[in-house]
Design an enzyme around this catalytic site. Structure first.
Site, short mmCIF file in Angstrom:
data_model
loop_
_atom_site.label_atom_id
_atom_site.label_comp_id
_atom_site.label_asym_id
_atom_site.label_seq_id
_atom_site.Cartn_x
_atom_site.Cartn_y
_atom_site.Cartn_z
N GLN A 8 1.17 -6.51 2.36
CA GLN A 8 1.38 -5.76 1.13
C GLN A 8 2.30 -4.57 1.36
OE1 GLN A 8 -2.59 -4.40 0.13
NE2 GLN A 8 -2.92 -3.66 2.20
N ASP A 30 -14.74 -2.72 -0.36
CA ASP A 30 -13.68 -1.90 -0.96
C ASP A 30 -12.34 -2.62 -0.85
OD1 ASP A 30 -12.78 0.42 -2.26
OD2 ASP A 30 -12.19 1.36 -0.38
#
EC number: 2.5.1.22
Length: 342
Positions: A140, A263
């Site tokens: 990413q 998370d």
């Protein structure tokens, strides 16, 4: 600039009244007339700046300006032109203008991108004044941008993740102060900003295992403190690995945790779980997490913005399809930098 009238507009009269304002700027004019659907007039300057004047018969007048002057003087010129348009319209229609709305300029192509969408598709302008960090990992794009209001903000592949202002998010995903972590085994999936780890180690757990990304330990110190400086501490270890094979290994070994905190990613916006790979990933993580969670253990995760009711309902439906029965509760939190309830 938009002006809403209390009466139908004489499109030709409006056009003639506003034409001189643009002509004074040395702008060339092109007019399109759609009879019952009003006028569109375009005005172009030699420097490439242009304006669109759209006059709707039902009483809506719109003026859009695009300027290539990215400096104070250029913005002042735009403001002066819009002021003249507004004044001339008030002279023409006297007290028959019910609303005048002028939006701030959107600056495109700047060195610093200040515009980021909320989860439910609204455009938010942040007070970004510096690109602190910008790198592409194999998975990413990772950005850390500085906001005057929120401090440094972590943005992953265009998604606002966490700012230094967002302790409320970290506290909520840990159970909002209702959990006793002392002496407990905790597994954090994701949490690369270090905020969860930083807060949990203060509560004296037996051991915390966490997956992590680089970058935050240098530029998100107000969030993570010094816990990311070393991959091991007295009561924690940081793994720089893909969490899926790690979860599978833990399940095979029979390793169990009191708490699993996910998370990694929010509930997908898509309402087609069968067609969305993010939903598949989410279900896989849920299933694997249940296999490493003690029978009386707890699993904490983020949802998404409160306006995405359909997607959140679909997520709750996934919980009934797990291989083991679970009970769940939910909490709504205001996360400052998200500018929406989560």
């Amino acid at each position: 600039l938009s002006l809403s009238l209390n009466l139908t507009a004489d499109c030709n009269a409006v056009l003639k009244a506003l034409q001189p304002i643009f002509q004074e700027q040395g702008m060339t004019e092109t007019v399109h007339n759609w009879e019952d659907h009003g006028y569109l007039a375009t005005y172009i300057q030699k420097n490439g700046s242009f304006a669109n004047l759209r006059i709707h018969p039902h009483g809506l007048v719109l003026v859009d300006l695009q300027s290539y002057n990215d400096h104070v003087k250029g913005r002042e010129e735009v403001d002066k032109l819009l002021n003249k348009v507004e004044e001339r319209m008030k002279e023409l229609f006297h007290g028959n203008i019910k609303r005048v709305k002028r939006l701030p300029a959107i600056l495109r192509g700047g060195v610093i991108d200040r515009y980021w969408p909320t989860a439910d598709g609204r455009l938010v302008e942040y007070d970004i004044d510096e690109v602190v960090y910008d790198e592409d990992s194999p998975f990413q794009n990772i950005k850390i941008l500085h906001s005057k209001q929120f401090g440094n903000i972590l943005i992953l592949s265009g998604d606002v993740n966490l700012a230094e202002s967002d302790l409320a998010y970290t506290q909520a995903i840990m159970g909002s102060g209702k959990e006793d972590y002392s002496g407990k085994e905790v597994l954090i999936l994701g949490g690369g900003d270090g905020g969860i780890l930083y807060e949990i180690v203060k509560l004296k757990p037996k051991m915390v295992t966490m997956m992590v990304i680089d970058g935050c330990k240098k530029y998100m110190r107000k969030t993570c403190g010094d816990v990311l400086d070393n991959l091991k501490g007295e009561c924690y270890q940081v793994l720089i690995e893909d969490c899926i094979p790690v979860l599978k290994r833990y399940a095979k070994e029979g390793r169990m945790f009191d708490y699993v905190i996910n998370d990694l990613t929010a509930v997908p916006i898509s309402t087609s779980p069968e067609e969305d790979s993010t939903w598949e990933f989410l279900r896989l993580i849920l299933d694997l997490s249940m296999k490493v969670l003690k029978q009386d253990g707890k699993y904490f995760t983020q949802g998404n913005c409160i306006n995405l009711t359909d997607a959140l309902t679909l997520y709750e439906e996934q919980l009934s399809r797990l291989y083991c029965p679970v009970e769940f509760s939910k909490e709504t939190v205001c996360v400052p930098s998200y500018m929406e309830l989560y």
